[in-house]
Design a protein around this motif. Sequence first.
Motif, PDB file in Angstrom:
ATOM      1  N   MET A 211      48.003  25.711  26.839  1.00  0.00           N
ATOM      2  CA  MET A 211      48.222  24.840  27.993  1.00  0.00           C
ATOM      3  C   MET A 211      48.164  25.667  29.263  1.00  0.00           C
ATOM      4  O   MET A 211      48.840  26.688  29.375  1.00  0.00           O
ATOM      5  CB  MET A 211      49.603  24.176  27.912  1.00  0.00           C
ATOM      6  CG  MET A 211      49.816  23.241  26.748  1.00  0.00           C
ATOM      7  SD  MET A 211      48.635  21.889  26.649  1.00  0.00           S
ATOM      8  CE  MET A 211      48.968  20.985  28.167  1.00  0.00           C
ATOM      9  N   LYS A 212      47.354  25.209  30.235  1.00  0.00           N
ATOM     10  CA  LYS A 212      47.248  25.919  31.505  1.00  0.00           C
ATOM     11  C   LYS A 212      47.218  24.900  32.633  1.00  0.00           C
ATOM     12  O   LYS A 212      46.704  23.789  32.448  1.00  0.00           O
ATOM     13  CB  LYS A 212      45.945  26.723  31.529  1.00  0.00           C
ATOM     14  CG  LYS A 212      46.042  28.015  30.752  1.00  0.00           C
ATOM     15  CD  LYS A 212      44.988  28.981  31.213  1.00  0.00           C
ATOM     16  CE  LYS A 212      45.400  30.329  30.781  1.00  0.00           C
ATOM     17  NZ  LYS A 212      44.966  31.259  30.168  1.00  0.00           N
ATOM     18  N   PRO A 213      47.743  25.292  33.808  1.00  0.00           N
ATOM     19  CA  PRO A 213      47.683  24.348  34.928  1.00  0.00           C
ATOM     20  C   PRO A 213      46.262  24.227  35.464  1.00  0.00           C
ATOM     21  O   PRO A 213      45.429  25.094  35.220  1.00  0.00           O
ATOM     22  CB  PRO A 213      48.610  24.989  35.966  1.00  0.00           C
ATOM     23  CG  PRO A 213      48.654  26.435  35.620  1.00  0.00           C
ATOM     24  CD  PRO A 213      48.418  26.542  34.138  1.00  0.00           C
ATOM     25  N   GLY A 214      46.023  23.129  36.178  1.00  0.00           N
ATOM     26  CA  GLY A 214      44.775  23.005  36.920  1.00  0.00           C
ATOM     27  C   GLY A 214      43.685  22.224  36.224  1.00  0.00           C
ATOM     28  O   GLY A 214      42.665  21.912  36.829  1.00  0.00           O
ATOM     29  N   GLU A 215      43.846  21.916  34.966  1.00  0.00           N
ATOM     30  CA  GLU A 215      42.788  21.140  34.305  1.00  0.00           C
ATOM     31  C   GLU A 215      43.380  19.906  33.630  1.00  0.00           C
ATOM     32  O   GLU A 215      44.477  19.944  33.093  1.00  0.00           O
ATOM     33  CB  GLU A 215      42.046  22.005  33.287  1.00  0.00           C
ATOM     34  CG  GLU A 215      42.958  22.838  32.413  1.00  0.00           C
ATOM     35  CD  GLU A 215      42.179  23.788  31.494  1.00  0.00           C
ATOM     36  OE1 GLU A 215      41.253  23.318  30.818  1.00  0.00           O
ATOM     37  OE2 GLU A 215      42.519  24.985  31.461  1.00  0.00           O
ATOM     38  N   GLY A 216      42.633  18.816  33.660  1.00  0.00           N
ATOM     39  CA  GLY A 216      43.056  17.611  32.964  1.00  0.00           C
ATOM     40  C   GLY A 216      42.802  17.804  31.485  1.00  0.00           C
ATOM     41  O   GLY A 216      41.673  17.914  31.031  1.00  0.00           O
ATOM     42  N   PHE A 217      43.871  17.890  30.723  1.00  0.00           N
ATOM     43  CA  PHE A 217      43.744  18.287  29.317  1.00  0.00           C
ATOM     44  C   PHE A 217      44.982  17.803  28.598  1.00  0.00           C
ATOM     45  O   PHE A 217      46.087  18.135  28.988  1.00  0.00           O
ATOM     46  CB  PHE A 217      43.640  19.816  29.276  1.00  0.00           C
ATOM     47  CG  PHE A 217      43.665  20.424  27.897  1.00  0.00           C
ATOM     48  CD1 PHE A 217      42.626  20.196  27.015  1.00  0.00           C
ATOM     49  CD2 PHE A 217      44.710  21.248  27.497  1.00  0.00           C
ATOM     50  CE1 PHE A 217      42.635  20.776  25.755  1.00  0.00           C
ATOM     51  CE2 PHE A 217      44.730  21.833  26.242  1.00  0.00           C
ATOM     52  CZ  PHE A 217      43.683  21.584  25.372  1.00  0.00           C
ATOM     53  N   ALA A 218      44.799  16.939  27.610  1.00  0.00           N
ATOM     54  CA  ALA A 218      45.973  16.404  26.913  1.00  0.00           C
ATOM     55  C   ALA A 218      45.967  16.866  25.468  1.00  0.00           C
ATOM     56  O   ALA A 218      44.931  16.886  24.821  1.00  0.00           O
ATOM     57  CB  ALA A 218      45.978  14.886  26.981  1.00  0.00           C
ATOM     58  N   VAL A 219      47.140  17.246  24.992  1.00  0.00           N
ATOM     59  CA  VAL A 219      47.293  17.614  23.589  1.00  0.00           C
ATOM     60  C   VAL A 219      48.228  16.600  22.931  1.00  0.00           C
ATOM     61  O   VAL A 219      49.335  16.380  23.412  1.00  0.00           O
ATOM     62  CB  VAL A 219      47.884  19.032  23.438  1.00  0.00           C
ATOM     63  CG1 VAL A 219      48.155  19.342  21.970  1.00  0.00           C
ATOM     64  CG2 VAL A 219      46.928  20.062  24.017  1.00  0.00           C
TER      65      VAL A 219
ATOM     66  N   ASP B  39      47.954  21.055  41.175  1.00  0.00           N
ATOM     67  CA  ASP B  39      47.231  22.287  40.850  1.00  0.00           C
ATOM     68  C   ASP B  39      48.042  23.238  39.986  1.00  0.00           C
ATOM     69  O   ASP B  39      47.492  24.105  39.328  1.00  0.00           O
ATOM     70  CB  ASP B  39      46.822  23.011  42.141  1.00  0.00           C
ATOM     71  CG  ASP B  39      45.810  22.194  42.919  1.00  0.00           C
ATOM     72  OD1 ASP B  39      45.033  21.463  42.260  1.00  0.00           O
ATOM     73  OD2 ASP B  39      45.822  22.254  44.165  1.00  0.00           O
ATOM     74  N   VAL B  42      52.097  21.777  34.670  1.00  0.00           N
ATOM     75  CA  VAL B  42      51.781  21.449  33.283  1.00  0.00           C
ATOM     76  C   VAL B  42      52.869  20.470  32.858  1.00  0.00           C
ATOM     77  O   VAL B  42      54.064  20.763  33.003  1.00  0.00           O
ATOM     78  CB  VAL B  42      51.783  22.698  32.386  1.00  0.00           C
ATOM     79  CG1 VAL B  42      51.547  22.306  30.930  1.00  0.00           C
ATOM     80  CG2 VAL B  42      50.712  23.681  32.844  1.00  0.00           C
ATOM     81  N   ASP B  63      44.586  12.912  34.938  1.00  0.00           N
ATOM     82  CA  ASP B  63      43.881  14.202  34.901  1.00  0.00           C
ATOM     83  C   ASP B  63      44.807  15.367  35.247  1.00  0.00           C
ATOM     84  O   ASP B  63      44.595  16.115  36.189  1.00  0.00           O
ATOM     85  CB  ASP B  63      42.624  14.204  35.773  1.00  0.00           C
ATOM     86  CG  ASP B  63      42.924  13.918  37.235  1.00  0.00           C
ATOM     87  OD1 ASP B  63      44.057  13.484  37.522  1.00  0.00           O
ATOM     88  OD2 ASP B  63      42.046  14.121  38.078  1.00  0.00           O
ATOM     89  N   ILE B  66      48.549  17.779  29.988  1.00  0.00           N
ATOM     90  CA  ILE B  66      49.693  17.060  29.416  1.00  0.00           C
ATOM     91  C   ILE B  66      49.915  17.484  27.974  1.00  0.00           C
ATOM     92  O   ILE B  66      48.994  17.472  27.170  1.00  0.00           O
ATOM     93  CB  ILE B  66      49.464  15.541  29.478  1.00  0.00           C
ATOM     94  CG1 ILE B  66      49.505  15.082  30.938  1.00  0.00           C
ATOM     95  CG2 ILE B  66      50.528  14.794  28.669  1.00  0.00           C
ATOM     96  CD1 ILE B  66      49.383  13.599  31.126  1.00  0.00           C
TER      97      ILE B  66
END
Lengths: 405, 305
Positions: A211-219, B39, B42, B63, B66
């Motif tokens: 998990m990293k900040p800055g990207e739209g990414f869901a787990v 930015d 998390v 976006d 998550i």
Amino acid sequence: MRLRWSWRGSDMDRRVLIGNIAISEAVKLARVDVISAYPITPQTIIVEKLAEMVDSGELNAKYIRVDSEHSALAAVYGASSGGSRVFTATSSHGLLYMYEMLWWVSNSRLPVVMAVVTRSIGPPWNIHTDHQDALTVRDSGWIIGFAENVEEAFDMTLQAYKISEDKRVLLPSIVALDGFILSHTAEPIDIPSQEDIDRWLPPREPLPFVMKPGEGFAVGNLGPDEVTMELRWYIWRAMERAKRVINEVDYEYKDITGRSYGGLTERYRVEDADYIVMGMGSWCGDIKEAIDMLRDEGYRVGLLRIRYIRPLPIQDIIKYGSRSKAVLVIDRAVSMGYGGVLAGEVASILRGRTPVKGVVAGLGGVDMRSEDFIDIIKRFIEEYELDLDINWLNTYWIMKDGGRG
Amino acid sequence: MSLAKLSESRLKGPLPGNPACPACPHNIGLKILGMVLGDKAVVVVPAGCTSIISGVWPTAGIDLPILHVPFASAGAVASGLKAAYQVHGEDAIVVVWSGDGGAADIGFATLSGAAIRNEDIIVIVSDNEAYMNTGVQASGTTPWKALTTTSPIKGKSEERKDIAMIMLMHKIPYVATASIGYPLDFRDKLLRASKISGFRFIHLHSPCPPGWRFEGGKTVEIAKLAVETGAWILWEYIDGNIEISRPSIKYSDKAYRKPVKEYLKHQGRYRNLSDDDIRYIEERIDENWRNIGIFMETLKSGRMT
């Protein structure tokens, strides 16, 4: 007492440690980043020792003192999602309290390593060992190994990181060791050097995700039902591949320690055996002693020690089970209304090949000695030779009177 | 940023057409979260409405990065995630975005644990005052007498728990209440919270059209009425003191408060209220104001440590 010696040029440190301290030494050598745990007897000493290591600066890791076992596994889940190498430990009710998180970890494919110091589940309150707790989670997608002695518990912990983090596997691991019998009993153990372990176990790669900040990414978000099933299929295949990886890792571990156990199973005097005993955990030491004595009396009997119940060593069970006349499975856990947990699995594999007898013993920590095993094995062989029905559907319970007279 | 501009902005946050109900307050809150911390954040999301709003793979409803987690785990997962970032030197703000169940009820132990360790995380509870995702069952923050599917005829028989005050008792550096009806106040609070380290808690009031039984277009109006009637008090605990926030200041004086009936009458969940009930609710509102006043004075005088 400390003694330094070398194995093929590797430095080894001989110490006398109880199982719980040996586990914490392995965790230190694995250079974990984050530890989180909640105390429960008989596991507590592991996390006390690790807390001391972190507090003193001996181990450079974060230690999160959580409010429950559920939170302990949740915290290492979070840390593992952030890319860290992690550790937690528990027993019995603590493991049951974690149950939901166990599935969350394995279904997320995170290489978490956890020690389970086995302990009976209450009521009645009982802090002594049986295997019911660890076997309750056997369907959850965790690799589950059972150690026979303190040194193996140490080795299995280090190997667990290598196995779980392998790209072919990416599944969490449980290292199970019998409460008190291993956790609180001191045995000599040869500890490899940090340099050797660092060479063998490099830092964790950022897999399967970080998990990293800055990207739209869901787990873990919703998906079509077919995706859920597909993800289970990947876990199934990873578990299959884990069999090979476990064998490989155990084999290569010999290069740094001189120790190797045979991978998924340990074969003890099985090559010419007419009768095979199968079991798990610390009492396999007593079973081996019983086998040696029975061999002296002329009984051709051997032990197939199941080191990993997940993934189950099906091939070894077929190979050694089907070449013997009959198989005896001694269980320290029972599936009520069915049979011994391991016996049920072995019997389903050997169905139509070899008769299997299931014995349930040692629940709640009832002590079993090599003489008890001699009796059990002799009776089993006599029954077979007298042409009595060897049928695992009849589960035999070994009862003791507990000094009630 | 003006309100108009805020509503048009396409910054990180909820995406158009996501699976939220029409007029969902969470989308408003998430938008502000994305705008302020998009930015660096998390987001850890325990089970709840936002588990759905996040979208069905392969689409995404939000976006932001998550991590979906089980109901009773968010505080601990966030603690672990932050620990990993501290170990690896990652500059990230870990935010728990939770509902009232995930924070005040089933997830309370782990939330309390994370708070008492003063974990360096921000927890936002978007409180719609019942278990809405499972279909409007009473929660620990459901108000007295509100109709839910588990209090369907007589309404809830107990008072709601004041989760913000409970969190304040954990001696954490930052606690605030906010409302989706006052986005700029919420934005400012998030901004201030993001500049503090340690455990920061924001209790966000989020009126739910299907759960509270009011017309979808009125989400913001209802949220504002809650503040204007004094039923929801906006306050902020920072630097050891509580201040009533700007939108609520006026309503410290009862004379300026609208009758609470104005807030209740739009909501089908209160259709069972008698005049006596409404009087009782009004008395509780007065009591809340008195209590927070006493509490503010106590903190100011340094009598509480």
